[in-house]
Each structure stands twice: as C-alpha cells, then as structure tokens.
Write an enzyme that holds these catalytic residues in place. Structure first.
Site, PDB file in Angstrom:
ATOM      1  N   SER A 203      -4.442 -15.107  -6.977  1.00 38.33           N
ATOM      2  CA  SER A 203      -4.833 -13.924  -5.814  1.00 38.33           C
ATOM      3  C   SER A 203      -5.407 -12.656  -6.072  1.00 38.33           C
ATOM      4  CB  SER A 203      -3.408 -13.699  -5.067  1.00 38.33           C
ATOM      5  OG  SER A 203      -3.527 -12.665  -4.035  1.00 38.33           O
TER       6      SER A 203
ATOM      7  N   TYR B  73       5.070 -10.542  -5.873  1.00 38.74           N
ATOM      8  CA  TYR B  73       3.737 -11.496  -5.580  1.00 38.74           C
ATOM      9  C   TYR B  73       2.765 -11.074  -6.373  1.00 38.74           C
ATOM     10  CZ  TYR B  73       0.171 -14.113  -3.141  1.00 38.74           C
ATOM     11  OH  TYR B  73      -0.816 -14.700  -2.637  1.00 38.74           O
ATOM     12  N   ALA B  74       2.217  -9.849  -6.322  1.00 43.15           N
ATOM     13  CA  ALA B  74       1.222  -9.232  -7.177  1.00 43.15           C
ATOM     14  C   ALA B  74       1.639  -9.672  -8.658  1.00 43.15           C
ATOM     15  CB  ALA B  74       0.761  -7.922  -7.221  1.00 43.15           C
ATOM     16  N   ALA B  75       2.937  -9.271  -9.156  1.00 43.70           N
ATOM     17  CA  ALA B  75       3.336  -9.458 -10.571  1.00 43.70           C
ATOM     18  C   ALA B  75       3.157 -11.156 -10.948  1.00 43.70           C
ATOM     19  CB  ALA B  75       4.534  -9.039 -10.927  1.00 43.70           C
TER      20      ALA B  75
ATOM     21  N   LYS C 256       1.250 -13.069  -9.518  1.00 42.07           N
ATOM     22  CA  LYS C 256      -0.106 -13.742  -9.716  1.00 42.07           C
ATOM     23  C   LYS C 256      -0.791 -13.063 -10.824  1.00 42.07           C
ATOM     24  CE  LYS C 256      -0.221 -16.216  -5.850  1.00 42.07           C
ATOM     25  NZ  LYS C 256      -0.351 -17.820  -6.092  1.00 42.07           N
TER      26      LYS C 256
ATOM     27  N   ILE D  46      -6.383 -14.928   3.727  1.00 41.55           N
ATOM     28  CA  ILE D  46      -6.738 -15.973   4.492  1.00 41.55           C
ATOM     29  C   ILE D  46      -5.639 -16.521   5.465  1.00 41.55           C
ATOM     30  CG2 ILE D  46      -7.095 -18.589   4.215  1.00 41.55           C
ATOM     31  CD1 ILE D  46      -7.711 -17.945   1.443  1.00 41.55           C
TER      32      ILE D  46
END
Ligand SMILES: NC(=O)c1ccc[n+]([C@@H]2O[C@H](COP(=O)([O-])OP(=O)(O)OC[C@H]3O[C@@H](n4cnc5c(N)ncnc54)[C@H](O)[C@@H]3O)[C@@H](O)[C@H]2O)c1
Length: 210
Positions: free
Chosen positions: A103, A116-118, A120, A149
């Site tokens: 992402s 989530y960021a970690a 990804k 999306i």
C-alpha cells in the site's frame, strides 16, 4: 495478498495472449482487488486458482473464469500450506513471479493507521528479502502500492467527503480502481517485467511519488 504467477509465456505473443501457459495463484482473490487481478490475468490467457476464505464468492468467481478455487485461511499457515502445496513454485523448478499487494501507506504512513502502515512497510521489506533469496531460482518478487480504492475494505467508515478529499490528492483527480492495480499486476506477471525484482511500485495516481 499475494499473487504468484509462474511465467512461461512467449514474449513474441500479442499482449492479450501473453500469459498463455501461465499458472497463477491469487490469494485473497474472491473479491475486490484480488478478484479484478484474477479476471485480468484470465483475460490474458492465464489459468487462475483463487485462494480465499470466502467460499461462495471464490467458487462463483472461479467458475466464471473457468479456473479453480481452494478455500484457505491465509492467517493459518497449515491451511495455506495445504492449499498451495500442489503448485509450489520452487519445487516445480520453474521461473516464477511473486506480486505482493502492499500500500501507499507502507511508504507514506497514515495518521491513525500505525498497524496498517507498519504491516505494509514490513511487506515491502519482505518482498525485497524474497527477491534476494529467490533470485537464484529465477523467481522475482515485487510489491504494488495502491492508493485509495473503493472496495469493501474500509467501506463501513468511508464517507463521501473522504472520497472527495482523497481524490484531490492525485494529480489525476480521481481514486484508484481495482482495474488500475490489475493492469500493473498483469505487467508484472508478464515477461516484460522479467528484469524487475525487489521493487515497490506505486499505483496511486501520483498521490505518493517516492
Ligand atoms: N482498498 C484500498 O484502498 C487498498 C489500498 C491499498 C492497498 N490495499 C490492499 O489491497 C489488498 C486487497 O484489498 P481489497 O481492497 O481488495 O480488500 P477486500 O476486503 O475487498 O478483499 C480482500 C480479500 O481478501 C480475503 N481475505 C482476507 N483475509 C483473508 C484470510 N485470512 N484468508 C483468506 N482470505 C482472506 C477476503 O476474503 C477478500 O476476498 C489488501 O492487502 C489491502 O491492504 C487496498
């Protein structure tokens, strides 16, 4: 989500047939981005197997694509292993391509999205390790980094104002569609990407350019 095609296509073939003879496993392929990738790669003449925990959706999509479906909980190593055991890329001793769906958040972060960021960012790093470890087996590994999306993911909390605001982040003035991601996945599954490995490719309409 991981897409694992085995590329055996002839680079002289027209694009629409470039994946003829290629076998693809689309994990998390029953809906959303994964389903669109399964549809696109099938239209490029690949044989697609969908792995997902959504049995009804996965079965219906596989039937539509004349592919196959295997139920699997990808959070369960035993369930996943048994589902993919019969097309192990390395055991088959054939060239292959691994496409991980990371992402934009893995590069740019995201307020309130630490987990989530970690995860990804970790997937982007895992992709690079995979590229280093499997290159000698003629297996490439790359990740795609989509932006925003409108799939089922996040639909419960997403507002019209969010969509309008996010769209302004792209110089193109719109959000990603699953088809945008599937098109780049088709490139990565094709022989055109044979010398590409370890990369994290933005598919985010220029929202992130690093
Ligand atoms: N939608 C976005 O805005 C966006 C942006 C960037 C990256 N992504 C990434 O793209 C990927 C796909 O997202 P999406 O928007 O298509 O989501 P989605 O929820 O529409 O689809 C996810 C699919 O994965 C399957 N799945 C999830 N967990 C599973 C498990 N443990 N075992 C088996 N199947 C499982 C689901 O059943 C579903 O079919 C995700 O990795 C997501 O983080 C999405």
């Amino acid at each position: 989500m991981t897409t694992s095609p085995v590329a055996t296509a002839d680079p002289t073939q027209p694009v629409a047939q470039r994946l003829a003879g290629t076998r693809v496993v689309v994990t998390g392929g029953a809906r959303g981005i994964g389903a669109e990738i399964a549809i696109r790669l099938t239209s490029d003449c690949a044989r697609v197997a969908v792995l997902d925990r959504l049995v009804d959706d996965g079965t219906a999509l596989a039937a539509r694509l004349d592919g196959c479906f295997a139920p699997a909980d990808l959070a369960d190593p035993a369930s996943t292993a048994s589902a993919v055991e019969a097309r192990s890329l390395i055991a088959a001793n054939r060239p292959g391509k691994i496409i991980n769906i990371a992402s934009m958040a893995g590069k740019s972060g995201g307020a309130g999205q630490a987990h989530y960021a970690a995860s990804k960012a970790a997937l982007i790093a895992l992709t690079r390790v995979t590229a280093l470890e499997l290159g000698a087996s003629c297996i490439t590994a790359n990740s795609l980094c989509p932006g925003h999306i409108l799939t089922d993911m996040g639909a419960a909390t997403r507002t019209d104002d969010d969509v309008a605001t996010w769209s302004t982040y792209s110089p193109l003035g719109r959000l990603d569609s699953p088809r945008d991601v599937a098109g780049v996945a088709a490139f990565l599954a094709s022989p055109d990407s044979d010398y590409l490995t370890g990369q994290a490719i933005n598919v985010c309409g220029g929202m992130h350019m690093g």
